[in-house]
Write a protein that holds these residues in place. Structure first.
Motif, PDB file in Angstrom:
ATOM      1  N   SER A   1       0.813  -1.209   0.000  1.00  0.00           N
ATOM      2  CA  SER A   1       0.000   0.000   0.000  1.00  0.00           C
ATOM      3  C   SER A   1       0.848   1.262   0.000  1.00  0.00           C
ATOM      4  N   ARG A   2       2.137   1.093   0.358  1.00  0.00           N
ATOM      5  CA  ARG A   2       3.030   2.255   0.391  1.00  0.00           C
ATOM      6  C   ARG A   2       4.468   1.794   0.183  1.00  0.00           C
ATOM      7  N   ILE A   3       5.246   2.622  -0.501  1.00  0.00           N
ATOM      8  CA  ILE A   3       6.689   2.427  -0.634  1.00  0.00           C
ATOM      9  C   ILE A   3       7.357   3.590   0.086  1.00  0.00           C
ATOM     10  N   HIS A   4       8.258   3.272   1.027  1.00  0.00           N
ATOM     11  CA  HIS A   4       8.901   4.302   1.851  1.00  0.00           C
ATOM     12  C   HIS A   4      10.189   4.847   1.245  1.00  0.00           C
ATOM     13  N   SER A   5      10.691   4.258   0.185  1.00  0.00           N
ATOM     14  CA  SER A   5      12.099   4.466  -0.173  1.00  0.00           C
ATOM     15  C   SER A   5      12.312   4.872  -1.630  1.00  0.00           C
ATOM     16  N   VAL A   6      11.450   5.707  -2.153  1.00  0.00           N
ATOM     17  CA  VAL A   6      11.627   6.178  -3.534  1.00  0.00           C
ATOM     18  C   VAL A   6      12.708   7.256  -3.547  1.00  0.00           C
ATOM     19  N   SER A   7      13.753   7.016  -4.349  1.00  0.00           N
ATOM     20  CA  SER A   7      14.874   7.971  -4.318  1.00  0.00           C
ATOM     21  C   SER A   7      15.666   8.029  -5.610  1.00  0.00           C
ATOM     22  N   SER A   8      15.108   7.501  -6.701  1.00  0.00           N
ATOM     23  CA  SER A   8      15.861   7.538  -7.959  1.00  0.00           C
ATOM     24  C   SER A   8      14.907   7.699  -9.133  1.00  0.00           C
ATOM     25  N   ASP A   9      15.423   8.288 -10.206  1.00  0.00           N
ATOM     26  CA  ASP A   9      14.614   8.435 -11.418  1.00  0.00           C
ATOM     27  C   ASP A   9      14.283   7.090 -12.033  1.00  0.00           C
ATOM     28  N   SER A  10      15.167   6.103 -11.878  1.00  0.00           N
ATOM     29  CA  SER A  10      14.881   4.788 -12.447  1.00  0.00           C
ATOM     30  C   SER A  10      13.662   4.157 -11.773  1.00  0.00           C
ATOM     31  N   VAL A  11      13.522   4.363 -10.468  1.00  0.00           N
ATOM     32  CA  VAL A  11      12.332   3.861  -9.777  1.00  0.00           C
ATOM     33  C   VAL A  11      11.096   4.641 -10.217  1.00  0.00           C
ATOM     34  N   LEU A  12      11.209   5.940 -10.359  1.00  0.00           N
ATOM     35  CA  LEU A  12      10.076   6.734 -10.843  1.00  0.00           C
ATOM     36  C   LEU A  12       9.618   6.251 -12.211  1.00  0.00           C
ATOM     37  N   GLN A  13      10.555   5.958 -13.071  1.00  0.00           N
ATOM     38  CA  GLN A  13      10.214   5.480 -14.413  1.00  0.00           C
ATOM     39  C   GLN A  13       9.506   4.134 -14.372  1.00  0.00           C
ATOM     40  N   ARG A  14       9.978   3.248 -13.494  1.00  0.00           N
ATOM     41  CA  ARG A  14       9.331   1.936 -13.370  1.00  0.00           C
ATOM     42  C   ARG A  14       7.939   2.059 -12.755  1.00  0.00           C
ATOM     43  N   LEU A  15       7.770   2.970 -11.819  1.00  0.00           N
ATOM     44  CA  LEU A  15       6.449   3.193 -11.248  1.00  0.00           C
ATOM     45  C   LEU A  15       5.458   3.626 -12.325  1.00  0.00           C
ATOM     46  N   GLU A  16       5.916   4.468 -13.231  1.00  0.00           N
ATOM     47  CA  GLU A  16       5.042   4.911 -14.319  1.00  0.00           C
ATOM     48  C   GLU A  16       4.778   3.793 -15.313  1.00  0.00           C
ATOM     49  N   ARG A  17       5.817   3.054 -15.655  1.00  0.00           N
ATOM     50  CA  ARG A  17       5.699   1.994 -16.654  1.00  0.00           C
ATOM     51  C   ARG A  17       4.785   0.868 -16.190  1.00  0.00           C
ATOM     52  N   HIS A  18       4.808   0.592 -14.882  1.00  0.00           N
ATOM     53  CA  HIS A  18       4.055  -0.550 -14.355  1.00  0.00           C
ATOM     54  C   HIS A  18       2.879  -0.100 -13.489  1.00  0.00           C
ATOM     55  N   ALA A  19       2.348   1.056 -13.775  1.00  0.00           N
ATOM     56  CA  ALA A  19       1.258   1.608 -12.968  1.00  0.00           C
ATOM     57  C   ALA A  19       0.052   0.673 -12.904  1.00  0.00           C
ATOM     58  N   ASP A  20      -0.143  -0.133 -13.937  1.00  0.00           N
ATOM     59  CA  ASP A  20      -1.291  -1.037 -13.973  1.00  0.00           C
ATOM     60  C   ASP A  20      -1.191  -2.149 -12.938  1.00  0.00           C
ATOM     61  N   LEU A  21       0.004  -2.366 -12.379  1.00  0.00           N
ATOM     62  CA  LEU A  21       0.187  -3.416 -11.377  1.00  0.00           C
ATOM     63  C   LEU A  21      -0.079  -2.927  -9.959  1.00  0.00           C
ATOM     64  N   ALA A  22      -0.159  -1.613  -9.778  1.00  0.00           N
ATOM     65  CA  ALA A  22      -0.229  -1.041  -8.431  1.00  0.00           C
ATOM     66  C   ALA A  22      -1.606  -1.230  -7.796  1.00  0.00           C
ATOM     67  N   ARG A  23      -1.600  -1.373  -6.485  1.00  0.00           N
ATOM     68  CA  ARG A  23      -2.849  -1.378  -5.737  1.00  0.00           C
ATOM     69  C   ARG A  23      -3.487   0.011  -5.821  1.00  0.00           C
ATOM     70  N   PRO A  24      -4.819   0.102  -5.781  1.00  0.00           N
ATOM     71  CA  PRO A  24      -5.480   1.403  -5.947  1.00  0.00           C
ATOM     72  C   PRO A  24      -5.054   2.441  -4.906  1.00  0.00           C
ATOM     73  N   GLU A  25      -4.736   1.987  -3.699  1.00  0.00           N
ATOM     74  CA  GLU A  25      -4.407   2.924  -2.619  1.00  0.00           C
ATOM     75  C   GLU A  25      -2.938   3.299  -2.557  1.00  0.00           C
ATOM     76  N   LEU A  26      -2.132   2.803  -3.500  1.00  0.00           N
ATOM     77  CA  LEU A  26      -0.685   3.012  -3.409  1.00  0.00           C
ATOM     78  C   LEU A  26      -0.315   4.492  -3.321  1.00  0.00           C
ATOM     79  N   ASP A  27       0.547   4.794  -2.351  1.00  0.00           N
ATOM     80  CA  ASP A  27       1.245   6.071  -2.355  1.00  0.00           C
ATOM     81  C   ASP A  27       2.696   5.810  -1.969  1.00  0.00           C
ATOM     82  N   VAL A  28       3.517   6.833  -2.056  1.00  0.00           N
ATOM     83  CA  VAL A  28       4.942   6.644  -1.795  1.00  0.00           C
ATOM     84  C   VAL A  28       5.460   7.742  -0.879  1.00  0.00           C
ATOM     85  N   LEU A  29       6.602   7.449  -0.272  1.00  0.00           N
ATOM     86  CA  LEU A  29       7.370   8.434   0.472  1.00  0.00           C
ATOM     87  C   LEU A  29       8.698   8.616  -0.253  1.00  0.00           C
TER      88      LEU A  29
END
Length: 224
Positions: A104-132
């Protein structure tokens, strides 16, 4: 290496959880805060996968895992559905697709590569997902996290909702030595209108709460 606990006593964990909540309440009283605004997250890297159900039995509601492989194993255990699962470890971009359906949450977003993967795989995320966003407020070379000056740009580029910030201060024997870093994270979050602060572990969570933590990440304070 982490010494994994193979057998959990749910009753003992419940007692320790109550003691932790009392310490949080005292810290909140000193800071003029409502203790209900502080969540206790158990770092499950200390717990064998087949003990997962006992955590919920003990009253744990929020579980955080450091490794993608362990997360997959533990979320698949009977009783794991009673817990809210969050990812708290260093996140490799290639592991993003594995964890997105599970947390439901990722605490450790800290790189552009992770941001890119979050966008690319958005269809896999739980509806309530947010990040820190993990911020290296101390500037310590060995620590993960973005520099404070980079936060505005990361917030603009993040493809999922950002709830707040996370940090790990430099190791210190005296919890008071961490206070300035917790205060710095609180001030940074305030500048950007972010409400969630994931900071404070077993050795310094009371100071973190006094400085505004809304999530404390605990291991040995609860299970050992």
């Amino acid at each position: 290496m982490v010494d994994v606990i193979q057998e959990i006593d749910a009753g003992q964990v419940a007692v320790r959880l109550a003691a932790v909540r009392e310490r949080i309440a005292a810290a909140c009283a000193r800071a003029g805060r409502d203790p209900d605004t502080v969540d206790v997250l158990l770092a499950t890297k200390y717990v064998a996968a087949d003990q997962t159900a006992k955590l919920a039995e003990a009253g744990i509601r929020l579980a955080g895992e450091n490794r993608a492989q362990s997360l997959v194993e533990k979320v698949g255990q009977p009783g794991a559905e009673a817990l809210r699962w969050e990812f708290i470890g260093h996140l490799q971009s290639r592991k993003v697709p594995e964890i997105l359906p599970l947390v439901s949450r990722i605490h450790s977003v800290s790189s552009d590569s992770v941001l890119q993967r979050l966008e690319r795989h958005a269809d896999l995320a739980r509806p309530e997902l947010d990040v820190l966003i993990e911020v290296n407020v101390s500037g310590e070379d060995a620590k993960s996290g973005i520099a404070p000056a980079e936060l505005a740009g990361v917030l603009e580029r993040c493809p999922v909702p950002v709830a707040g910030l996370m940090t790990m201060p430099p190791h210190a024997e005296d919890p008071e030595d961490s206070r300035r870093w917790f205060a710095a994270l609180r001030e940074l979050a305030g500048e950007h209108g972010l409400g969630v602060l994931s900071m404070g572990t077993t050795q310094d969570f009371e100071v973190a709460v006094e400085e505004g933590a809304t999530v404390v990440r605990l291991g040995s304070a609860l299970v050992r």
